[in-house]
Design an enzyme around this catalytic site. Structure first.
Site, short mmCIF file in Angstrom:
data_model
loop_
_atom_site.label_atom_id
_atom_site.label_comp_id
_atom_site.label_asym_id
_atom_site.label_seq_id
_atom_site.Cartn_x
_atom_site.Cartn_y
_atom_site.Cartn_z
N GLU A 132 0.84 -1.20 0.00
CA GLU A 132 0.00 0.00 0.00
C GLU A 132 0.87 1.25 0.00
O GLU A 132 0.59 2.21 -0.71
CB GLU A 132 -0.89 0.04 1.24
CG GLU A 132 -1.96 -1.02 1.29
CD GLU A 132 -2.74 -0.94 2.58
OE1 GLU A 132 -3.90 -0.49 2.51
OE2 GLU A 132 -2.20 -1.30 3.65
N TYR A 172 -13.10 27.43 1.19
CA TYR A 172 -13.09 25.97 1.05
C TYR A 172 -12.13 25.50 -0.02
O TYR A 172 -11.71 24.35 0.00
CB TYR A 172 -14.49 25.38 0.90
CG TYR A 172 -15.35 25.93 -0.21
CD1 TYR A 172 -15.21 25.51 -1.52
CD2 TYR A 172 -16.34 26.86 0.07
CE1 TYR A 172 -16.01 26.00 -2.52
CE2 TYR A 172 -17.16 27.36 -0.93
CZ TYR A 172 -16.99 26.92 -2.23
OH TYR A 172 -17.79 27.42 -3.22
N GLU A 228 -7.37 6.36 10.47
CA GLU A 228 -7.73 7.11 11.68
C GLU A 228 -6.74 8.24 11.92
O GLU A 228 -7.13 9.37 12.26
CB GLU A 228 -7.77 6.18 12.91
CG GLU A 228 -8.89 5.17 12.89
CD GLU A 228 -8.57 3.87 12.16
OE1 GLU A 228 -9.29 2.89 12.40
OE2 GLU A 228 -7.62 3.83 11.34
N LYS A 282 -11.50 4.67 2.28
CA LYS A 282 -10.45 3.89 1.61
C LYS A 282 -11.16 2.86 0.73
O LYS A 282 -11.54 1.78 1.20
CB LYS A 282 -9.57 3.22 2.66
CG LYS A 282 -8.38 2.50 2.10
CD LYS A 282 -7.54 1.98 3.27
CE LYS A 282 -6.27 1.37 2.77
NZ LYS A 282 -5.40 0.97 3.89
#
Length: 118
Positions: A22, A54, A74, A100
């Site tokens: 990954e 934004y 997290e 994910k």
């Protein structure tokens, strides 16, 4: 009830994850935001200075996902939330949801997501 700016579907390619492949190959992450702040002044002034930019928030999220590495989404969500609070001190609360899509789990083709409120 708090006013809220919602940003959905910020997509960025990063190299985070628990597994070495990954971190080497990378993958797509999708981030959604809820940014709470008082929007009364902006709604009457019609001036960007009276609200959160934004575009700057989106750029910040993309830079974190693309340039930093995390083992866990997290931790990625926490970093994004903390940096957004630093970007604009007028934010009273921030919700960050990191998706994910298709994590490398045998037989799983869905999406895993975490949500943090700060």
């Amino acid at each position: 009830m708090a006013d809220c700016i919602r940003v959905r579907g910020i997509t960025a390619y990063g190299h985070s994850g628990v597994f070495a492949e990954e971190r080497q190959l990378g993958q797509r992450f999708i981030v959604d935001l809820d940014l709470q702040m008082d929007l009364k002044e902006a709604s009457t002034s019609d001036n960007l200075d009276d609200t959160l930019d934004y575009a700057a928030a989106i750029a910040l999220v993309r830079s974190i996902v693309e340039q930093e590495q995390f083992a866990l989404i997290e931790a990625m969500a926490e970093r994004i939330a903390c940096r957004l609070r630093q970007l604009d001190k007028r934010l009273s609360a921030v919700r960050v949801e990191v998706h994910k899509p298709q994590p490398p789990l045998a037989g799983f083709t869905g999406t895993v997501a975490v949500e943090v409120w700060r």
